[in-house]
Scaffold this active site. Sequence first.
Site, PDB file in Angstrom:
ATOM      1  N   TYR A 176       0.813  -1.236   0.000  1.00 45.33           N
ATOM      2  CA  TYR A 176       0.000   0.000   0.000  1.00 45.33           C
ATOM      3  C   TYR A 176       0.838   1.275   0.000  1.00 45.33           C
ATOM      4  O   TYR A 176       2.027   1.238   0.210  1.00 45.33           O
ATOM      5  CB  TYR A 176      -1.087  -0.013   1.063  1.00 45.33           C
ATOM      6  CG  TYR A 176      -0.770  -0.179   2.531  1.00 45.33           C
ATOM      7  CD1 TYR A 176       0.474   0.023   3.080  1.00 45.33           C
ATOM      8  CD2 TYR A 176      -1.815  -0.534   3.394  1.00 45.33           C
ATOM      9  CE1 TYR A 176       0.681  -0.116   4.437  1.00 45.33           C
ATOM     10  CE2 TYR A 176      -1.610  -0.676   4.756  1.00 45.33           C
ATOM     11  CZ  TYR A 176      -0.361  -0.461   5.266  1.00 45.33           C
ATOM     12  OH  TYR A 176      -0.172  -0.599   6.599  1.00 45.33           O
ATOM     13  N   GLU A 177       0.184   2.353  -0.321  1.00 44.52           N
ATOM     14  CA  GLU A 177       0.846   3.654  -0.594  1.00 44.52           C
ATOM     15  C   GLU A 177       1.835   3.536  -1.753  1.00 44.52           C
ATOM     16  O   GLU A 177       2.875   4.193  -1.764  1.00 44.52           O
ATOM     17  CB  GLU A 177       1.545   4.205   0.663  1.00 44.52           C
ATOM     18  CG  GLU A 177       0.735   4.179   1.946  1.00 44.52           C
ATOM     19  CD  GLU A 177      -0.650   4.765   1.820  1.00 44.52           C
ATOM     20  OE1 GLU A 177      -0.900   5.501   0.864  1.00 44.52           O
ATOM     21  OE2 GLU A 177      -1.500   4.456   2.668  1.00 44.52           O
ATOM     22  N   GLY A 178       1.468   2.743  -2.742  1.00 44.68           N
ATOM     23  CA  GLY A 178       2.349   2.503  -3.888  1.00 44.68           C
ATOM     24  C   GLY A 178       3.167   1.250  -3.644  1.00 44.68           C
ATOM     25  O   GLY A 178       3.970   1.204  -2.716  1.00 44.68           O
TER      26      GLY A 178
ATOM     27  N   GLN B  98       7.581   2.341  -6.005  1.00 41.35           N
ATOM     28  CA  GLN B  98       8.596   3.164  -5.317  1.00 41.35           C
ATOM     29  C   GLN B  98       9.886   3.180  -6.133  1.00 41.35           C
ATOM     30  O   GLN B  98      10.526   4.225  -6.297  1.00 41.35           O
ATOM     31  CB  GLN B  98       8.899   2.602  -3.917  1.00 41.35           C
ATOM     32  CG  GLN B  98       7.693   2.430  -3.005  1.00 41.35           C
ATOM     33  CD  GLN B  98       6.935   3.701  -2.745  1.00 41.35           C
ATOM     34  OE1 GLN B  98       7.544   4.762  -2.596  1.00 41.35           O
ATOM     35  NE2 GLN B  98       5.620   3.629  -2.730  1.00 41.35           N
TER      36      GLN B  98
END
Lengths: 591, 591
Positions: B436-438, B443
Amino acid sequence: MRYQAPANDLRFLLFDVLGADKLHHLEKYADATPDLISAVIDEAGKLAADVIQPTNQVGDREGCQYDPETRSVTTPEAFKEAYRTFVEGGWTALDAPLEFGGQGLPHTLKFVVDEMVCSTNLSLGMYPGLTHGAISALHAHGSETLKQTYLEKLISGEWTGTMCLTEPQCGTDLGMIRTRATPNDDGSYNIEGTKIWITGGEHDLVDNIVHLVLAKLPGAPDTTKGISLFVVPKFLPDSGERNAAFCGGLEHKMGIKGSATCVMNFEGARGWLVGEANDGMRAMFTMMNEARLMVGMQGLGLAEMAYQESLGFARERLQSRSLSGPKNPQGPADPILVHPDVRRMLMRQKVMNEGMRALALFTGHQLDLSVAHPDEEIRESADNLVQLLTPVVKAFLTDEGYNNANWGLQVLGGSGFTQDWPLEQLVRDGRIARIYEGTNGIQAMDLVGRKLALKGGQLVRTLFGVLTGYLKDQPEAPFREELKSAIKSLEQATAWLATNAPKDPEQAGAAATPYLRLMALTVIGYLWSRMAGVARKKLENSEENAPLLEAKQVSAQFYFEKLLPEIQWLLTDIQSGKSSMMAFSDDHWAA
Amino acid sequence: MRYQAPANDLRFLLFDVLGADKLHHLEKYADATPDLISAVIDEAGKLAADVIQPTNQVGDREGCQYDPETRSVTTPEAFKEAYRTFVEGGWTALDAPLEFGGQGLPHTLKFVVDEMVCSTNLSLGMYPGLTHGAISALHAHGSETLKQTYLEKLISGEWTGTMCLTEPQCGTDLGMIRTRATPNDDGSYNIEGTKIWITGGEHDLVDNIVHLVLAKLPGAPDTTKGISLFVVPKFLPDSGERNAAFCGGLEHKMGIKGSATCVMNFEGARGWLVGEANDGMRAMFTMMNEARLMVGMQGLGLAEMAYQESLGFARERLQSRSLSGPKNPQGPADPILVHPDVRRMLMRQKVMNEGMRALALFTGHQLDLSVAHPDEEIRESADNLVQLLTPVVKAFLTDEGYNNANWGLQVLGGSGFTQDWPLEQLVRDGRIARIYEGTNGIQAMDLVGRKLALKGGQLVRTLFGVLTGYLKDQPEAPFREELKSAIKSLEQATAWLATNAPKDPEQAGAAATPYLRLMALTVIGYLWSRMAGVARKKLENSEENAPLLEAKQVSAQFYFEKLLPEIQWLLTDIQSGKSSMMAFSDDHWAA
């Protein structure tokens, strides 16, 4: 997504690379013609997809239930019919001895079927899986009476078997077991003690369960040299009387929730000695070595399913455009399969899975040669390889199978973390394979502490003979220089161990895990070179099966460029020795 | 086992290595004296152990419940009081702006507290965690009215916030969102659409939930340049009226079962624009970058807890004898901590965890300098490092945090797989942090595709300035040669990208994941050299804190001998390029 057995890869590997198409030239395996092997592959694939796979998710959700009143265990509802179909198809008898109703087929085929079963339901596969080890132990070490009493029903799958080793105070260190066996007047023994983590210790798939139990005779030494093996049936085969072997509860686990992991209380149960008194460890290792190879196939099986699921997802999921221009211009975005980093994850899975399959079936083929080849030298050489590679197959295939299942989950992103997709179950189920039948650290210790020393180092010399023999025979071997350098690294690591371990066994312990990995990667490198070479040659002659043959060459390139170079790191690690690992005293750990 | 905050390591790192003891010389952080920082560390440690940790296992077992009648979500019972205590202690306000009731303390301290909260209950930590991102986005981009309306109650923890980005058809590719915002006459907007995987989208810990929602205005372009950000409260702050933002259900997940992961239906809910129309991605990245750093701390936090648990187990569990002779001769066997392979797993955890902590707090310290230092050049240099290292912290700490949690589980053997021990939950909970969050692949793409190119390469040049400056200033730096060679590898990889990526962006995609790892390992190598150097120097002067200072030196040795050499492999991988990854056409994948 429906499971697709890797039949094309299996045929390529068995027939074109390993030479299993010639197994039927051996008297023992006269029935195992390529046609028959091919039919087994196809039938097992159908069974796995049609019968076993549909039980996997429901089995995980439902789990096993324990009833403390009756001390009985209920398995997931769907398991009953699937197990019955499995048994009726004769799958439990595949490579079991002919004289007790087995089919006597090559062990390699058992490996093949194990992979497929574990791809589609590891929990269900554990019931016949453990039974197989019990069959082998009884067949190799049991008296004629014991064999007559138990083997036929275990082989037919009418009964199942267990391995009762672990106790609360000991797992790895079996010298510490407390279960006691005291002789009765009739030649049987009275078994008292508690075993834990007993797979299939109690369940409702069959009428009788045959426990193989490690226990100590009165006055036996307090080490592994004082352990004996006993067969302890749930119901006595002659009278049908309920024996005092009861389930005391189930473990609650991260995964394999459909597999009944039992606490077993032997409350004065009657048992019969298998083999000689105080010689139980030897019989135990018959089961254990088999189980280790099977557990390796579990790691691979889960990874194969994860690959198929994540490939399917990557083909369907539309997200962002290819860096080299739209590939699906009519759609709102391109399938994520176009993105290099997604391909990295999928290639990593595919290439490592196929390499692991090659390593496992190479070992399985050697196992068949070791028991069936007429030439004693070949039998011995094959047996050397099997002994050496058994811990490698167990540890490497379960570590990398778990890693690959995690890469599969990662391809799915957030979906992979939800229970709407099977990936998270594959990861949970696969975690145990790195632990049971000896943790992977113990496998590595078995390799460096035991296998390297056996026969004065002959086992590893046999392996080096195979590897350097290949380079000698194949001047045009694909990725020859990379392979040569890997073999040299393995030689250097082996030499380092030979120099340092005798003076200081902790140096062997420190090097064990990276050394096992180094060996695995090198042998798989040898097999990728062979696969690429065969593929190249076949493509020169015909376009038949071109996608697989082309893929093999690209995959080999990926392996040699992106996976094998890990060995540089491993060698550096090994050669740096134990000092940074052993320097801490008690107050450093939590400073 | 009671959680022990790594207070001694934190003080060593913050005060002796990173220089956070001088933060209070900056006007903005005048309150952040070493005494205050130290008190925060100790108080947060107590809170984590006494209040948060007891809620972790029960939260996992109980999970969140959805009631379709009322469309409401019940969190685990134990969460309510723990959340209340957390709020009352002012922990949600720690580094929030003073003018809205925050404490205005350095962000580094937020990192420290995040780690402790995530060590003891990741699920619970998610509620204030996401709120923090909402605070930052509103503070940076919201109008004065929005700030006045929302910030105080979000900062006090009376309300919580969410990030509503993902929709069924898009996660990474936010250009594809379908949620629509149409203007109302009163300056508000009508929000319609469905969002999925919304952490804390609905729950019962607070009275009001403030959603930050990405949506498209009429006629907006169909790309990320057409996205706007809206604030959509559950209850309208002025009237108290229930807004039409409803939870449609909860995800069933592998882990973080105490975190309510919601489907959110915006059924004509009223929202207010945050920042400029069509400029939502910029505000979104304010939240996202913060969340990425927080998620990195999640990976570390879980790994720290796994280390503590597995160290405790290894000290207690008696099994087999040391290879160098009995260490516990009175007992039946030695603690497994004596075995080299067990030490390998524990050292790997400890050394990598401390290295990751150093990387995270180095980044946190730079974040503080970037907002508070009077010298513009230092502010800019610090900001360059924060931007560059944010994806590295997120991806590396979650990948390695997960790996370390798995090593912790492995130390426990079979026990680790059972729910009687907390390890299996740590592994399950930690799996999502890589996603999550990319995802971590995203990243890596952010690093090579965006951060390397920013300001004409100035970000990475700043990093190289720090690294080579250290070598220049410290001729006696511990493990200087190893570090020098790592920096050279990172330079080679960067040069390879600079040469190849402009011609072919797929080369950047192919190299992204190993390049991020290479950078992480190199920067951590730099920090291990610094830590070992400081420890050596301090030990020369005094015996105070000797166990930690000695341990740092041994740990650095372990890092340079056994972990850093992975970079050789990574560089080989990068330089071999994309060809083996991009060669497959459709029919090769399942051949």
